[in-house]
Design an enzyme around this catalytic site. Structure first.
Site, PDB file in Angstrom:
ATOM      1  N   GLU A 161      -5.488   6.545  13.318  1.00 27.08           N
ATOM      2  CA  GLU A 161      -5.399   6.681  11.848  1.00 27.08           C
ATOM      3  C   GLU A 161      -6.316   7.812  11.382  1.00 27.08           C
ATOM      4  O   GLU A 161      -5.926   8.646  10.545  1.00 27.08           O
ATOM      5  CB  GLU A 161      -5.807   5.360  11.163  1.00 27.08           C
ATOM      6  CG  GLU A 161      -5.754   5.472   9.643  1.00 27.08           C
ATOM      7  CD  GLU A 161      -6.495   4.359   8.930  1.00 27.08           C
ATOM      8  OE1 GLU A 161      -6.394   3.184   9.347  1.00 27.08           O
ATOM      9  OE2 GLU A 161      -7.188   4.665   7.938  1.00 27.08           O
ATOM     10  N   SER A 165      -9.153  -3.611  17.331  1.00 26.69           N
ATOM     11  CA  SER A 165     -10.544  -3.637  16.860  1.00 26.69           C
ATOM     12  C   SER A 165     -10.733  -4.671  15.752  1.00 26.69           C
ATOM     13  O   SER A 165     -11.773  -5.306  15.673  1.00 26.69           O
ATOM     14  CB  SER A 165     -10.992  -2.257  16.407  1.00 26.69           C
ATOM     15  OG  SER A 165     -10.132  -1.778  15.417  1.00 26.69           O
ATOM     16  N   CYS A 222      -8.957  -0.815   3.005  1.00 27.35           N
ATOM     17  CA  CYS A 222      -7.878  -1.733   2.645  1.00 27.35           C
ATOM     18  C   CYS A 222      -8.405  -3.170   2.611  1.00 27.35           C
ATOM     19  O   CYS A 222      -9.119  -3.591   3.523  1.00 27.35           O
ATOM     20  CB  CYS A 222      -6.774  -1.612   3.686  1.00 27.35           C
ATOM     21  SG  CYS A 222      -5.597  -2.931   3.593  1.00 27.35           S
TER      22      CYS A 222
HETATM   23 FE1  F3S Z   1      -2.045  -0.923   5.755  1.00 29.64          FE
HETATM   24 FE2  F3S Z   1      -4.218  -2.262   5.323  1.00 29.64          FE
HETATM   25 FE3  F3S Z   1      -2.658  -3.012   7.217  1.00 29.64          FE
HETATM   26  S1  F3S Z   1      -4.007  -0.090   5.332  1.00 29.64           S
HETATM   27  S2  F3S Z   1      -1.687  -1.145   7.941  1.00 29.64           S
HETATM   28  S3  F3S Z   1      -2.186  -3.027   5.040  1.00 29.64           S
HETATM   29  S4  F3S Z   1      -4.856  -3.024   7.290  1.00 29.64           S
END
Ligand code: F3S
Length: 284
Positions: free
Chosen positions: A129, A224, A195
């Protein structure tokens, strides 16, 4: 006291993982070659299961020249701009399953770097990412993972900066790093791009493991966020088991009279969580 089994409310797939998983699942029935660019999720069961149904993993863009045309699914981690352009120009059909929260970071990095800001990404430089995010800056970016690296970084007083974060970075650690940056630079735009899916799962694991006699964390050893859940649970509950599938735990659990808590990382499929839950409820 009788045994109680509690499954953490947000265990398992996050929004982005679910989207990527469904994209592959739905594509399989299309009758054309299906590929994922990198393993679709950090979970070897899922990747193997899809492979058995004909889905191939592309690990390097050079493979595109020799593969039969079909559909390529970009996983939730996202890709760099150069990779994105190479994929969309390849003649393959592309389904972009980049998580919208990651896409938002790409847009910020592209816009702010074009506007002249230096980009700092707080995160693990080896994580796909983060590598993808760096690749949306028009002039490269610095990745900072810890306070030692933050201390070493020399801010140029004539430059302006934009700080973003890997979506799964720890909120408190991000805050600490931002404070270090702000002490040393006046012109710094901080975008907290963490997030909530990760934070919510961790808070639930923390609360549940404090009450549990036994905790079970289900996740892939490579994931992780699953490892992090294990660490949190283990620090509150001595009898914490980190497993990948049901067979890892059959016959190993002690007789429990109190609470058994179950949680799972963001790339753990629902069916494994249900198998484990049903075993603990009925057979232990
Ligand atoms: Fe997206 Fe959050 Fe999952 S950025 S991939 S919803 S951990």
């Amino acid at each position: 006291m009788s045994k109680e089994v509690v499954l953490s409310e947000n265990a398992g797939f996050c929004f982005g993982a679910n989207r990527g998983y469904n994209a592959v699942k739905d594509a399989i029935s299309e009758g054309i070659p299906i590929y994922t660019y990198g393993p679709i999720l950090n979970n070897s069961f899922i990747v193997k299961g899809f492979e058995e149904r004909g889905v191939r993993v592309i690990n390097d863009l050079s493979e595109l020249d020799s593969l039969p045309k079909g559909k390529i699914i970009i996983r939730s981690h996202g890709v760099s701009k150069a990779e994105y352009e190479r994929l969309t120009d390849s003649g393959f059909e592309i389904f972009d399953a980049t998580c919208p929260f990651v896409k938002r970071i790409h847009r910020i990095v592209e816009k702010e770097s074009m506007g002249g800001r230096e980009i700092i990404v707080v995160g693990n430089p080896r994580h796909p990412e983060v590598m993808g995010i760096v690749g949306w800056s028009v002039k490269g970016a610095t990745v900072i993972e810890n306070s030692e690296e933050a201390d070493r970084f020399s801010f140029d007083p004539d430059k302006s900066y934009c700080v973003v974060s890997q979506t799964t970075f720890n909120r408190n650690k991000f805050q600490e790093l931002v404070e270090l940056f702000e002490k040393r630079s006046y012109n710094i735009l901080v975008m907290n791009t963490i997030c909530d899916a990760t934070g919510v799962r961790q808070t639930e694991a923390e609360e549940l493991s404090k009450r549990a006699e036994v905790m079970i964390v289900i996740g892939d050893r490579q994931s992780s966020n699953s490892k992090k859940l294990y660490e949190i649970c283990k620090s509150n509950c001595e009898q914490t088991y980190f497993i990948q599938e049901l067979s890892d735990i059959v016959g190993r659990l002690p007789k429990v009279s109190g609470l058994v808590g179950i949680t799972a990382g963001a790339s753990t499929p629902k069916y494994i969580i249900e198998e484990v839950q049903s075993y603990v409820r009925n057979d232990v």
